[in-house]
Design an enzyme around this catalytic site. Structure first.
Site, mmCIF file in Angstrom:
data_model
loop_
_atom_site.group_PDB
_atom_site.id
_atom_site.type_symbol
_atom_site.label_atom_id
_atom_site.label_comp_id
_atom_site.label_asym_id
_atom_site.label_seq_id
_atom_site.Cartn_x
_atom_site.Cartn_y
_atom_site.Cartn_z
ATOM 1 N N LEU A 154 0.870 -1.036 0.005
ATOM 2 C CA LEU A 154 0.040 0.145 -0.086
ATOM 3 C C LEU A 154 0.775 1.277 0.079
ATOM 4 C CD1 LEU A 154 -2.760 -1.035 2.444
ATOM 5 C CD2 LEU A 154 -2.825 -1.271 0.233
ATOM 6 N N GLU A 155 0.511 2.331 -0.775
ATOM 7 C CA GLU A 155 1.264 3.432 -1.032
ATOM 8 C C GLU A 155 0.341 4.793 -0.548
ATOM 9 O OE1 GLU A 155 3.383 3.510 -4.710
ATOM 10 O OE2 GLU A 155 4.222 1.470 -4.262
ATOM 11 N N LYS A 156 0.850 5.954 -1.093
ATOM 12 C CA LYS A 156 0.161 7.298 -0.424
ATOM 13 C C LYS A 156 -1.220 7.137 -0.838
ATOM 14 C CE LYS A 156 4.444 9.613 -1.710
ATOM 15 N NZ LYS A 156 5.013 8.820 -2.370
ATOM 16 N N ILE A 157 -1.729 6.667 -2.106
ATOM 17 C CA ILE A 157 -3.172 6.781 -2.233
ATOM 18 C C ILE A 157 -3.885 6.032 -1.232
ATOM 19 C CG2 ILE A 157 -3.309 4.919 -3.901
ATOM 20 C CD1 ILE A 157 -5.385 6.775 -5.450
ATOM 21 N N ALA A 158 -3.487 4.750 -0.800
ATOM 22 C CA ALA A 158 -4.242 4.142 0.166
ATOM 23 C C ALA A 158 -4.465 4.731 1.655
ATOM 24 C CB ALA A 158 -3.457 2.825 0.462
#
Length: 357
Positions: A154-158
């Site tokens: 999971l990255e920033k948008i999550a």
């Protein structure tokens, strides 16, 4: 990894957390290795992401991936809302063929897992209902495709930031899945600000993965922190960030994960993981990521520095870590497009290292 009983094997083949696979899903494999049962990782492993979308490298059937990759991470599951996930093969890739390819790869000793996240990927985990749905549908995917486990990317948008419910819900959900599948393979691939970034700050995204890692220490098979697309790495070892793609950055990142580091603002300390739980993570080539590419020769030197204290530049580990796990690459698709420029030299070196130890 623990062995499982024949009864557990049979139950894993035919049940899914009290829910049968939905119509239209692939049937659970009838031969090979039980879903959720992972072979032990080789001492030094080559891990690669196989993405089910075309970002210029093309899509690739799993059956065409050569045997140099010990772990294949399918990227990515889709967020269907309210915690529900699904994996949908790319157009042109047949579901039945993918199931058969997974079964064949696992029967040959490989590991195949499903990843959540990516640059644009999310998982909705805010409530208990979301968590229940996540556990149920992830188990359905594990059974339907005959997978070994899961990967968290999971990255920033999550929305993974300090205090967000997704981290605590993921810890709980993964523990529930691990109880259902005692041999479940679990890995994580956060970007380095979310992990080693806790040395700089413990606000927002900085260090936001650390509670997730701490909460799943007992379940975690492998942590490969992305050393690309985020510039240099701040460490306790040098006044300036270590340059992306350098041997020192790779060694410094692994030292922090194994030897531990103090958290910013006096908020405690991250206690290191076992060396066998840690791997380097690099782009497979210059086209695979926006920045952070390291030549295979530099990756090999960093691996040797960590495992044998040879080939180092300025930084050395506190001691050699002969069980340091290996190397992850984004991505298999790009490596194939680049005619094995990553997997041939790096994979060959890892196999030689484990054969000689």
């Amino acid at each position: 990894m623990k062995p499982i009983s024949l009864l557990s094997y049979a139950l894993a083949l035919f049940t899914t957390f009290g829910c049968q696979a939905q119509p239209g899903q692939a049937a659970a494999p009838r031969v090979g290795v039980a879903p959720g049962y992972s072979h032990a990782l080789p001492r030094h492993a080559l891990v690669g992401y196989l993405h089910n979308f075309d970002n210029g490298s093309g899509v690739l059937p799993l059956g065409q991936v050569d045997g140099s990759w010990d772990v294949i991470v399918l990227a990515f599951a889709d967020d269907m809302g309210e915690g529900r996930i699904a994996f949908n093969p790319a157009p042109g890739l047949e579901r039945a063929r993918l199931v058969a390819d997974i079964a064949a790869r696992r029967a040959a000793g490989g590991i195949v897992v499903l990843s959540f996240g990516g640059e644009l990927g999310t998982v909705t985990l805010r409530t208990q209902r979301d968590e229940d749905n996540f556990v149920r549908t992830t188990a359905q995917a594990i059974d339907a495709y005959g997978l070994d486990g899961i990967d968290i990317d999971l990255e920033k948008i999550a929305g993974v930031v300090h205090g967000a419910p997704v981290a605590a819900r993921l810890v709980s959900a993964v523990k529930r899945l691990h109880a259902m599948y005692p041999n479940l393979y679990v890995s994580m691939a956060p970007e380095h600000p979310y992990v080693q970034g806790g040395w700089v700050s413990m606000e927002g995204i900085w260090g936001a993965y650390l509670p997730l890692i701490d909460g799943l220490r007992d379940e975690l098979d492998l942590l490969h922190v992305q050393l690309y697309n985020n510039g240099g790495l701040p460490t306790p070892y040098h006044a300036d960030p270590l340059p992306a793609g350098s041997v020192d950055m790779m060694v410094g990142s692994a030292r922090m994960l194994i030897e531990g580091f103090e958290l910013a603002g006096g908020k405690g300390r991250f206690e290191g993981l076992r060396p066998d739980q840690v791997a380097l993570a690099l782009p497979s080539g210059p086209r695979a990521a926006g920045s952070g590419h390291a030549p295979p020769a530099a990756i090999i030197r960093a691996f040797d520095c960590l495992t044998r204290a040879t080939g180092c530049d300025a930084l050395k580990p506190a001691r050699p870590y002969p069980d340091f796990r290996g190397v992850m690459a984004w991505s298999i698709n790009w490596d194939v497009a680049d005619q094995g420029a990553f997997s041939v030299p790096v994979g060959t070196h890892l196999r030689q290292a484990r054969a000689g130890q």
